[in-house]
Design an enzyme around this catalytic site. Structure first.
Site, PDB file in Angstrom:
ATOM      1  N   THR A  49      25.213  29.730  63.767  1.00 35.88           N
ATOM      2  CA  THR A  49      25.878  29.345  62.515  1.00 35.88           C
ATOM      3  C   THR A  49      24.871  28.530  61.691  1.00 35.88           C
ATOM      4  O   THR A  49      23.738  28.326  62.144  1.00 35.88           O
ATOM      5  CB  THR A  49      27.114  28.466  62.796  1.00 35.88           C
ATOM      6  OG1 THR A  49      26.667  27.185  63.243  1.00 35.88           O
ATOM      7  CG2 THR A  49      28.032  29.072  63.838  1.00 35.88           C
ATOM      8  N   CYS A  50      25.292  28.054  60.538  1.00 33.26           N
ATOM      9  CA  CYS A  50      24.330  27.293  59.734  1.00 33.26           C
ATOM     10  C   CYS A  50      23.962  25.961  60.388  1.00 33.26           C
ATOM     11  O   CYS A  50      22.940  25.380  60.068  1.00 33.26           O
ATOM     12  CB  CYS A  50      24.868  27.087  58.320  1.00 33.26           C
ATOM     13  SG  CYS A  50      26.502  26.376  58.289  1.00 33.26           S
ATOM     14  N   ASN A  51      24.777  25.507  61.314  1.00 33.76           N
ATOM     15  CA  ASN A  51      24.497  24.206  61.937  1.00 33.76           C
ATOM     16  C   ASN A  51      24.029  24.286  63.381  1.00 33.76           C
ATOM     17  O   ASN A  51      23.695  23.267  63.965  1.00 33.76           O
ATOM     18  CB  ASN A  51      25.735  23.311  61.879  1.00 33.76           C
ATOM     19  CG  ASN A  51      25.901  22.686  60.523  1.00 33.76           C
ATOM     20  OD1 ASN A  51      24.914  22.476  59.812  1.00 33.76           O
ATOM     21  ND2 ASN A  51      27.116  22.417  60.133  1.00 33.76           N
ATOM     22  N   HIS A  90      29.729  20.946  76.697  1.00 38.11           N
ATOM     23  CA  HIS A  90      29.172  21.135  75.348  1.00 38.11           C
ATOM     24  C   HIS A  90      29.940  22.229  74.589  1.00 38.11           C
ATOM     25  O   HIS A  90      30.318  22.034  73.435  1.00 38.11           O
ATOM     26  CB  HIS A  90      27.692  21.495  75.453  1.00 38.11           C
ATOM     27  CG  HIS A  90      27.053  21.708  74.116  1.00 38.11           C
ATOM     28  ND1 HIS A  90      26.758  20.661  73.268  1.00 38.11           N
ATOM     29  CD2 HIS A  90      26.704  22.845  73.452  1.00 38.11           C
ATOM     30  CE1 HIS A  90      26.250  21.146  72.147  1.00 38.11           C
ATOM     31  NE2 HIS A  90      26.198  22.466  72.223  1.00 38.11           N
ATOM     32  N   GLY A 180      34.822  17.698  30.954  1.00 44.30           N
ATOM     33  CA  GLY A 180      33.467  17.401  31.386  1.00 44.30           C
ATOM     34  C   GLY A 180      33.040  18.515  32.320  1.00 44.30           C
ATOM     35  O   GLY A 180      33.789  19.467  32.531  1.00 44.30           O
ATOM     36  N   GLY A 182      31.096  17.909  35.500  1.00 43.38           N
ATOM     37  CA  GLY A 182      30.395  17.312  36.643  1.00 43.38           C
ATOM     38  C   GLY A 182      30.437  18.193  37.879  1.00 43.38           C
ATOM     39  O   GLY A 182      31.309  19.059  38.013  1.00 43.38           O
TER      40      GLY A 182
END
Lengths: 344, 261
Positions: A49-51, A90, A180, A182
């Site tokens: 995964t991305c992590n 884990h 706005g 942002g």
């Protein structure tokens, strides 16, 4: 038989390294087959995964299996080696979201399930890893339902979305306006959209910027001096202008609210200095949350999740002990790819 | 034996009440099957009690204030089940248990609670229908009041930004506002039917008719103001509570008149 894990994650490796070792979804099965075909290794599941990138294998010889895996990844120094109860623990922690960047997030469970199903389809899982992953998914379910580890919003955007749902219920009839343009406002609008918000309007002093953001969000840009005309149809207003004073005052809101036929209005003020006068919260049907209030909700949820860690770990430890015991029980092994008797 | 069923049902609602207090205190109030089961058991016991009581008095058991309150609490629980899955899944059930427990306990403390059931002459089909339907309408008004209180609690928490604990488990305010309106409308329709039944029965005194109209008119007015968007959801929730207090007062007065008829 022992379970072995070789892996790296956001805790041990920066993104530059994670992307170097990442494996695309299309190749997960293929890599698992390559690993499982090595004589020292019986079964294999590859999670990417991305992590995190993690290899789970079941082998009679843990040391030999780890040697094979480290040789394969090329740069063993960044990988963490785990064996036996440590690797089981884990995996249970990973699927329960305890090892995630955002504690208690649930996306990882789906990603691990997908990786396991890919390995199963590729024929690289058998009795031990099948049992291990099934147990892991049960552990994740138990942890999620019996503790508050996944409870509450832990970011400003998700806190705003949760509040919107507490006001309106389903968001599929809600119109949203961003005042706005942002970045946090954009992310919040996207979160609202992902939960079904019907229409997005963007109004900014620079019309081009409003137009560009509206295009990205699939919404409509409105000139800044015309936003009040759309007010009667709005349900959620996100303020993120850079104005030095309040853009939405109580005085301005009172006549606008009278045209709304008793529809609540949720004001999300992400701007500093603030875009909404504090006193608008006193108006009937108006709910104002500024950036500090939203951050406070996110922090409180994270605090709750952290306080649940010990309970989650206790549950996981019980399952680790049970699974380790099952693994240690001698039984006749079924060769890889062999069909059960009744299936022949 | 009939009283055993009543006591058992009160006990069930007490358990529901205790659960609500515990859940609210611990900030874990959430709908549960267990709570639903407690409510269902209480309802079955109530039904059996009213059935036996009805046979003992030889008519619909609403002959004194004690019976009226028991019938009212039975109506509240019945409506809680009938109103549907959507509200049952919300905390409506959790809030209904303490409400029903209080009404039923109050009923059992009344002097008329200790009176033995005596066979009475039937008041006639229309009169009994009028009484039963009107009390069911009161049940709906009570449920609207409960939903209104839930709205006010949730709205207050939203305004004060107290988003932990019970806030997480209460339904959205839009859902609660809609539930209050829908249940109140159901009560209003039932009450109107009860009124029509009462006029058919033709036995009611003018004072009783006046009192019935004094309940019908405020509810009609509140609903009209709501439909024309003259009142906000918050004011509507307050009115659902206020109107129910008026209705309860009128119910007490009606029972008094019936007893002295």
């Amino acid at each position: 038989m022992q379970v072995v894990c070789l892996g790296l994650s956001h805790k041990t490796a920066p993104v530059e390294l994670r992307e170097k070792f990442a494996i695309g979804d299309a190749h997960l099965g293929e890599v698992a087959v390559q690993i499982a075909s090595v004589p020292e290794i019986g079964e294999a599941v590859v999670v990417s995964t991305c992590n995190r990138v993690e290899y789970y294998v079941a082998s009679e010889d843990a040391a030999a299996a780890l040697t094979v895996l480290t040789r394969r990844v090329g740069d063993p120094s960044v990988f963490q080696q785990m064996r036996g109860a440590e690797s089981i623990r884990h995996l249970f922690r990973v699927v329960s979201g305890l090892e995630s960047m955002v504690l208690g997030e649930t996306e990882i469970l789906g990603q691990v399930k997908k990786a396991y199903l890919t390995a199963q389809a590729a024929g690289t899982t058998a009795r031990h890893l099948n049992k291990l992953f099934q147990r892991a998914f049960n552990v994740a379910k138990e942890v999620r339902t019996k503790t508050s580890i996944t409870r509450g919003a832990v970011s400003v955007g998700s806190a705003a979305v949760d509040l919107a749902e507490k006001i309106f219920g389903k968001l599929d009839h809600c119109n949203v306006m961003i005042l706005g343009a942002g970045e946090t406002a954009e992310m919040t609008a996207r979160s609202l959209q992902s939960r079904g918000a019907k229409a997005i309007f963007v109004s900014n002093r620079t019309y081009e910027r409003a137009h560009s953001l509206a295009e990205q969000l699939g919404g409509r840009a409105i000139h800044f001096d015309e936003w009040e005309r759309e007010f009667h149809s709005l349900d959620i207003v996100i303020g993120s202008t850079g104005a030095p004073h309040a853009v939405v005052s109580r005085e301005k809101l009172v006549p606008l609210m009278q045209r709304r036929a008793d529809r609540p209005l949720f004001c999300i003020d992400l701007a500093v200095p603030r875009d909404f006068e504090v006193s608008v919260n006193d108006l009937d049907g108006v709910y104002l949350y500024d950036i500090d209030a939203l951050q406070g909700i996110a922090d409180a949820s994270m605090q709750v999740r952290r306080s649940e860690l010990a309970r989650c770990e206790e549950m996981i430890e019980r399952h680790v002990a049970e699974f380790s015991e099952w693994l240690a029980t001698p039984r006749t092994s079924m060769p890889m790819g062999a069909q059960p008797e009744e299936a022949k | 034996m009939e009283r055993w069923f009543l006591n058992a049902s009160t006990l069930c609602f007490l358990v529901g009440f205790a659960y609500t207090m515990f859940a609210l205190g611990a900030g874990v109030a959430r709908p549960s099957r267990w709570n639903f089961l407690v409510m269902l058991t209480g309802f079955i016991c109530q039904t059996e009690y009213l059935h036996q009581r009805g046979q003992a008095v030889g008519r619909c058991p609403v002959t004194n204030l004690f019976e009226v309150l028991v019938f009212l609490s039975w109506s509240v629980v019945l409506l809680y089940f009938v109103v549907g899955g959507t509200y049952r899944l919300s905390l409506l059930g959790t809030f209904t248990a303490p409400f029903v427990f209080l009404i039923q306990t109050l009923a059992q403390l009344l002097p008329s609670a200790s009176l033995p059931a005596v066979q009475k002459v039937s008041a006639g089909f229309w009169a009994e229908l009028h009484a039963a339907v009107s009390l069911m309408a009161y049940g709906a008004f009570a449920l609207a009041c409960v939903a209104g209180v839930m709205f006010l609690v949730q709205e207050r928490l939203l305004k004060r930004r107290q988003t932990g604990g019970v806030f997480q488990n209460l339904p959205p305010i839009a859902t609660l506002a809609a539930a209050t309106q829908r249940v109140m409308l159901a009560g209003f329709v039932l009450f109107t039917l009860g009124l029509i039944g009462g006029f058919f029965a033709g036995s009611a005194r003018d004072a009783i008719k006046m009192m019935a109209v004094s309940v019908w008119l405020p509810y009609g007015l509140v609903l009209t103001l709501r439909w024309t968007h003259r009142y906000s959801s918050r004011r509507f929730a307050w009115l659902s509570v206020a109107a129910f207090i008026v209705a309860l007062t009128s119910l007490g007065a009606l029972s008094f008149f019936h007893l002295n008829k």
